[in-house]
Motif scaffolding. Structure first.
Motif, PDB file in Angstrom:
ATOM      1  N   GLY A  33      22.307  45.422  17.394  1.00  0.00           N
ATOM      2  CA  GLY A  33      20.985  45.923  16.959  1.00  0.00           C
ATOM      3  C   GLY A  33      20.676  47.288  17.515  1.00  0.00           C
ATOM      4  N   MET A  34      19.624  47.359  18.359  1.00  0.00           N
ATOM      5  CA  MET A  34      19.325  48.626  19.025  1.00  0.00           C
ATOM      6  C   MET A  34      19.744  48.565  20.494  1.00  0.00           C
ATOM      7  N   GLY A  35      20.514  47.553  20.828  1.00  0.00           N
ATOM      8  CA  GLY A  35      21.124  47.502  22.155  1.00  0.00           C
ATOM      9  C   GLY A  35      20.211  47.026  23.273  1.00  0.00           C
ATOM     10  N   GLY A  36      19.070  46.419  22.948  1.00  0.00           N
ATOM     11  CA  GLY A  36      18.159  45.954  24.000  1.00  0.00           C
ATOM     12  C   GLY A  36      18.830  44.938  24.922  1.00  0.00           C
ATOM     13  N   HIS A  37      19.438  43.910  24.333  1.00  0.00           N
ATOM     14  CA  HIS A  37      20.079  42.890  25.171  1.00  0.00           C
ATOM     15  C   HIS A  37      21.325  43.460  25.856  1.00  0.00           C
ATOM     16  N   THR A  38      22.070  44.290  25.113  1.00  0.00           N
ATOM     17  CA  THR A  38      23.267  44.916  25.700  1.00  0.00           C
ATOM     18  C   THR A  38      22.910  45.674  26.977  1.00  0.00           C
ATOM     19  N   ILE A  54      29.246  43.810  18.792  1.00  0.00           N
ATOM     20  CA  ILE A  54      29.524  43.890  17.349  1.00  0.00           C
ATOM     21  C   ILE A  54      28.214  44.153  16.629  1.00  0.00           C
ATOM     22  N   ASP A  55      28.262  44.939  15.586  1.00  0.00           N
ATOM     23  CA  ASP A  55      27.165  44.945  14.606  1.00  0.00           C
ATOM     24  C   ASP A  55      27.740  45.434  13.281  1.00  0.00           C
ATOM     25  N   LYS A  56      27.318  44.798  12.190  1.00  0.00           N
ATOM     26  CA  LYS A  56      27.830  45.194  10.876  1.00  0.00           C
ATOM     27  C   LYS A  56      27.059  46.379  10.320  1.00  0.00           C
ATOM     28  N   ASN A  78      31.626  42.400  10.885  1.00  0.00           N
ATOM     29  CA  ASN A  78      30.853  41.156  10.750  1.00  0.00           C
ATOM     30  C   ASN A  78      31.173  40.267  11.942  1.00  0.00           C
ATOM     31  N   PHE A  79      30.172  39.518  12.428  1.00  0.00           N
ATOM     32  CA  PHE A  79      30.501  38.682  13.596  1.00  0.00           C
ATOM     33  C   PHE A  79      31.362  37.471  13.221  1.00  0.00           C
ATOM     34  N   SER A  80      31.571  37.220  11.927  1.00  0.00           N
ATOM     35  CA  SER A  80      32.533  36.179  11.547  1.00  0.00           C
ATOM     36  C   SER A  80      33.950  36.593  11.942  1.00  0.00           C
ATOM     37  N   PHE A 100      23.938  35.698  20.563  1.00  0.00           N
ATOM     38  CA  PHE A 100      23.594  36.009  19.165  1.00  0.00           C
ATOM     39  C   PHE A 100      22.074  36.137  19.108  1.00  0.00           C
ATOM     40  N   ASP A 101      21.591  37.226  18.540  1.00  0.00           N
ATOM     41  CA  ASP A 101      20.149  37.400  18.306  1.00  0.00           C
ATOM     42  C   ASP A 101      20.073  37.622  16.796  1.00  0.00           C
ATOM     43  N   LEU A 102      19.900  36.510  16.066  1.00  0.00           N
ATOM     44  CA  LEU A 102      20.167  36.521  14.619  1.00  0.00           C
ATOM     45  C   LEU A 102      19.133  37.281  13.795  1.00  0.00           C
ATOM     46  N   GLY A 103      19.462  37.468  12.533  1.00  0.00           N
ATOM     47  CA  GLY A 103      18.520  38.083  11.597  1.00  0.00           C
ATOM     48  C   GLY A 103      18.572  39.596  11.589  1.00  0.00           C
ATOM     49  N   VAL A 104      17.451  40.194  11.192  1.00  0.00           N
ATOM     50  CA  VAL A 104      17.401  41.655  11.058  1.00  0.00           C
ATOM     51  C   VAL A 104      16.670  42.282  12.241  1.00  0.00           C
ATOM     52  N   ILE A 107      14.842  48.199  13.152  1.00  0.00           N
ATOM     53  CA  ILE A 107      15.298  49.418  12.450  1.00  0.00           C
ATOM     54  C   ILE A 107      15.645  49.121  11.000  1.00  0.00           C
ATOM     55  N   GLN A 108      16.025  47.897  10.746  1.00  0.00           N
ATOM     56  CA  GLN A 108      16.310  47.534   9.351  1.00  0.00           C
ATOM     57  C   GLN A 108      15.002  47.204   8.612  1.00  0.00           C
ATOM     58  N   LEU A 109      14.164  46.365   9.231  1.00  0.00           N
ATOM     59  CA  LEU A 109      12.920  45.935   8.569  1.00  0.00           C
ATOM     60  C   LEU A 109      11.941  47.081   8.342  1.00  0.00           C
ATOM     61  N   GLU A 217      26.752  31.497   6.229  1.00  0.00           N
ATOM     62  CA  GLU A 217      28.209  31.337   6.328  1.00  0.00           C
ATOM     63  C   GLU A 217      28.740  32.075   7.550  1.00  0.00           C
ATOM     64  N   GLU A 218      28.235  33.301   7.734  1.00  0.00           N
ATOM     65  CA  GLU A 218      28.651  34.128   8.877  1.00  0.00           C
ATOM     66  C   GLU A 218      28.389  33.385  10.201  1.00  0.00           C
ATOM     67  N   ILE A 219      27.201  32.768  10.295  1.00  0.00           N
ATOM     68  CA  ILE A 219      26.838  32.088  11.552  1.00  0.00           C
ATOM     69  C   ILE A 219      27.793  30.918  11.814  1.00  0.00           C
TER      70      ILE A 219
HETATM   71  C1  LIG Z   1      17.727  40.912  15.674  1.00  0.00           C
HETATM   72  S1  LIG Z   1      18.858  42.220  15.612  1.00  0.00           S
HETATM   73  C2  LIG Z   1      19.523  42.281  17.243  1.00  0.00           C
HETATM   74  C3  LIG Z   1      18.686  43.054  18.199  1.00  0.00           C
HETATM   75  C4  LIG Z   1      19.324  43.282  19.528  1.00  0.00           C
HETATM   76  N1  LIG Z   1      19.532  42.052  20.255  1.00  0.00           N
HETATM   77  C5  LIG Z   1      18.507  44.239  20.377  1.00  0.00           C
HETATM   78  O1  LIG Z   1      18.041  43.834  21.444  1.00  0.00           O
HETATM   79  O2  LIG Z   1      18.333  45.396  19.981  1.00  0.00           O
HETATM   80  C6  LIG Z   1      20.181  41.557  14.716  1.00  0.00           C
HETATM   81  C7  LIG Z   1      21.334  42.514  14.498  1.00  0.00           C
HETATM   82  O3  LIG Z   1      22.439  41.715  14.127  1.00  0.00           O
HETATM   83  C8  LIG Z   1      23.149  42.347  13.106  1.00  0.00           C
HETATM   84  N2  LIG Z   1      23.809  41.298  12.332  1.00  0.00           N
HETATM   85  C9  LIG Z   1      23.225  40.304  11.633  1.00  0.00           C
HETATM   86  N3  LIG Z   1      24.153  39.541  11.051  1.00  0.00           N
HETATM   87  C10 LIG Z   1      25.354  40.058  11.386  1.00  0.00           C
HETATM   88  C11 LIG Z   1      26.695  39.686  11.108  1.00  0.00           C
HETATM   89  N4  LIG Z   1      26.980  38.648  10.335  1.00  0.00           N
HETATM   90  N5  LIG Z   1      27.681  40.415  11.656  1.00  0.00           N
HETATM   91  C12 LIG Z   1      27.403  41.479  12.457  1.00  0.00           C
HETATM   92  N6  LIG Z   1      26.151  41.889  12.739  1.00  0.00           N
HETATM   93  C13 LIG Z   1      25.132  41.175  12.231  1.00  0.00           C
HETATM   94  C14 LIG Z   1      22.113  43.106  12.315  1.00  0.00           C
HETATM   95  O4  LIG Z   1      22.708  44.196  11.645  1.00  0.00           O
HETATM   96  C15 LIG Z   1      21.127  43.528  13.395  1.00  0.00           C
HETATM   97  O5  LIG Z   1      21.402  44.817  13.851  1.00  0.00           O
END
Ligand SMILES: C[S@@+](CC[C@H](N)C(=O)[O-])C[C@H]1O[C@@H](n2cnc3c(N)ncnc32)[C@H](O)[C@@H]1O
Length: 319
Positions: A33-38, A54-56, A78-80, A100-104, A107-109, A217-219
């Motif tokens: 995402g934006m690297g907060g957890h990283t 990883i981020d797609k 993709n995280f798959s 895993f911090d799922l969803g969007v 920056i995307q929304l 499916e990815e999850i």
């Molecule tokens: C909720 S954000 C994560 C925010 C992040 N933890 C942070 O603190 O900034 C989810 C991120 O996961 C990525 N993502 C979602 N599904 C993905 C997948 N199947 N493979 C790789 N990245 C994925 C999205 O592109 C998005 O950037």
């Protein structure tokens, strides 16, 4: 982007606590995402620790590439494909924690050009990786009423899925729907009963986004691969944002925490026992965000953090 977009990491303190970070441990952030957890993990790691990410999304990836830290590595994937990444880095069975911090992300929304928002106008895209797959506009245009209704029902649990799908196809026959607000208004008009607390297009947008990005499916694929990647005692922490995601996460943990039951006195050889499914995980916790966090970051409202740990040999020797 004409303003600085910000993503507030959800349950950051809880995620860090859940990982029980070792200074020289190896960790994976599957959703950079934006690297907060990283960044929070890197703060806890010592000089010999490692963090793979990883981020797609190409924008998220480019943010990750800007992190100048020899302990950190990121791929745009993709995280798959987590298992391939771990094989490539020779860390199979060596990883102390995966998140895993799922969803969007925000920056995307919040970027109307990405087409995720039902409130702001933009091109109807919704792909987390705009270089791969088909956009929401193209999919709606090329799909039948039945296909659209099925997706709205399955991934949005939308009770007016048929009415909305008919309306979408009716308008598509006049003109291709290319913008988010066009779609949002069509859905608004098609729904007979409005819930004043929820935007009428929320469920449909969620459903189309999940379908376009093959999110569920990815999850499933990624979660299965973590069993091979984690080392005994290693932890997996997953934040989900809606019931469809959480159901998969919960089922994954339950299925892998259950060992095969052998009735007492059953004639069975040691070789047969070895072939039986051994439970690999133990459930650690399920956490919701605090009221304080929800006030400060309303996006955290629906989140659930589930934590599990890979068992060690001793814990598995009960058969
Ligand atoms: C909720 S954000 C994560 C925010 C992040 N933890 C942070 O603190 O900034 C989810 C991120 O996961 C990525 N993502 C979602 N599904 C993905 C997948 N199947 N493979 C790789 N990245 C994925 C999205 O592109 C998005 O950037």
């Amino acid at each position: 982007m004409n303003r600085i977009l910000k993503h507030i990491p959800v349950m950051q303190k809880e995620i860090i606590h859940s990982l029980k970070i070792k200074k020289n441990g190896i960790y994976i952030d599957s959703t950079f995402g934006m690297g907060g957890h990283t960044k929070a993990i890197l703060k806890e790691l010592g000089k010999d620790g490692k963090l793979y990410a990883i981020d797609k999304d190409p924008i998220a990836y480019s943010l990750g590439k800007n992190i100048q830290d020899s302990r950190f590595h990121i791929i745009n994937q993709n995280f798959s494909k987590l298992l391939d990444y771990a094989k490539n880095k020779k860390i199979i069975g060596k990883v102390d924690g995966i998140i895993f911090d799922l969803g969007v992300s925000s920056i995307q929304l919040d970027n109307h050009n990405r087409g995720f928002s039902f409130k702001k106008d933009g091109p109807l895209d919704m792909r987390m990786n705009p270089q791969s797959g088909i956009s929401a506009a193209d999919w709606l245009f090329s799909s039948s009423t039945q296909e659209i209704a099925h997706v709205l029902k399955k991934f949005g649990e939308e009770r007016f899925s048929k009415k909305i799908a008919y309306a979408i196809k009716y308008f598509s026959n006049i003109k291709k729907i290319t913008n988010t607000l066009e779609l949002s208004n069509i859905i608004k008009q098609a729904i007979p009963i409005k819930n004043i607390f929820k935007h009428p297009a929320r469920r449909s947008f969620q459903a189309i986004r999940i379908y376009i990005n093959q999110e569920l499916e990815e999850i499933k694929i990624a979660l299965d691969s973590t069993l091979k990647i984690l080392k005994p005692g290693g932890r997996i922490s997953i934040i989900s944002f809606h019931s469809l995601e959480d159901r998969i996460v919960k089922q994954f943990i339950i299925n892998n925490s259950r060992s095969a039951m052998i009735p007492y006195g059953m004639p069975i050889t040691e070789k047969q026992i070895k072939k039986l499914k051994i439970c690999e995980l133990k459930m650690i916790d399920r956490i919701s965000p605090s009221k304080y966090e929800i006030n400060y970051n309303p996006r955290a409202r629906s989140s659930i953090l589930r934590i599990a740990e890979k068992k060690n040999q001793y814990e598995n020797s009960t058969l």
